[in-house]
Each structure stands twice: as structure tokens, then as C-alpha cells.
Scaffold this motif. Structure first.
Motif: not given
Length: 117
Positions: A30-38, A95-99, A103-113
Motif C-alpha cells: 500500500n506504500y510508495i517506496m523511495r530511496w533518499y541519500r544525504q 529507505c522511505n515508505a509513504i502513503n 499521510y503515513q510515512q516511515f523511515w529506515g535508520q540509514g546505511t552508509q555508502v
């Protein structure tokens, strides 16, 4: 709810890595999935988006042709295949999940590349 990223690490320029993000605690399909980076000292950047069924994807210009987002709804997992890596791809990837309906949104903890010779 959990989003757990894996597969990151150190790669040489021109190399490849595959990130995975395993989801639990919510209806993944049910969620659109996205990858972000910082990157250090920079704002968080949207890298790639995939629709709920996986039929449509969008990639940032900075990674287009090199990165590919995909998902497996049977495994509740989203992937980011990263090829032809460059030093400027060095960042923490999230990693990000959004509906948008709820308006629910969840984030992963992040991983270093890290991309370095």
C-alpha cells in the motif's frame, strides 16, 4: 513498524552495490517506496521512487542510467541497484515508505555508502 536497510559499504569508483530495505509492521504493497541519500553537509536528496505495484519508477537526474529501484511485494522488500558508482554517490542512504492517502510515512535508520579508491 520497521524498515531495515542492508547491503551498503565501501565500493571503488565504477563499482556496484545493491541496497535492500526489508519492511515489516505495515502493508508494504500500500506504500510508495523511495530511496533518499544525504551526504555530509548537504540536504537530504530524493534518489528514486517506485509505485505501489512497481509499475512505475522515477530516478533523480544525478543517478539516472546508473541506479535502478525495484521492489518485491511478496518479500516486502525494496532494492536499489547502484552501478557505475562515483565518489559523489558517497552518502547515508535511507529507505522511505509513504502513503499519501493516510499521510503515513516511515523511515529506515540509514546505511552508509562510501565510494573511494
Amino acid at each position: 513498524v520497521q524498515l531495515v536497510e542492508s547491503g551498503a559499504g565501501l565500493a571503488q569508483p565504477g563499482g556496484s552495490l545493491r541496497l535492500s530495505c526489508a519492511a515489516s509492521g505495515f502493508t508494504f504493497s500500500n506504500y510508495i517506496m523511495r530511496w533518499y541519500r544525504q551526504a555530509p553537509g548537504k540536504e537530504r536528496e530524493l534518489v528514486a521512487t517506485i509505485t505501489r505495484g512497481g509499475g512505475s519508477t522515477v530516478h533523480a537526474d544525478s543517478v539516472k542510467g546508473r541506479f535502478t529501484i525495484s521492489r518485491d511485494n511478496a518479500k516486502n522488500t525494496v532494492y536499489l541497484q547502484m552501478n557505475s558508482l562515483k565518489p559523489e554517490d558517497t552518502a547515508v542512504y535511507y529507505c522511505n515508505a509513504i502513503n499519501f492517502a493516510s499521510y503515513q510515512q516511515f523511515w529506515g535508520q540509514g546505511t552508509q555508502v562510501t565510494v573511494s579508491s
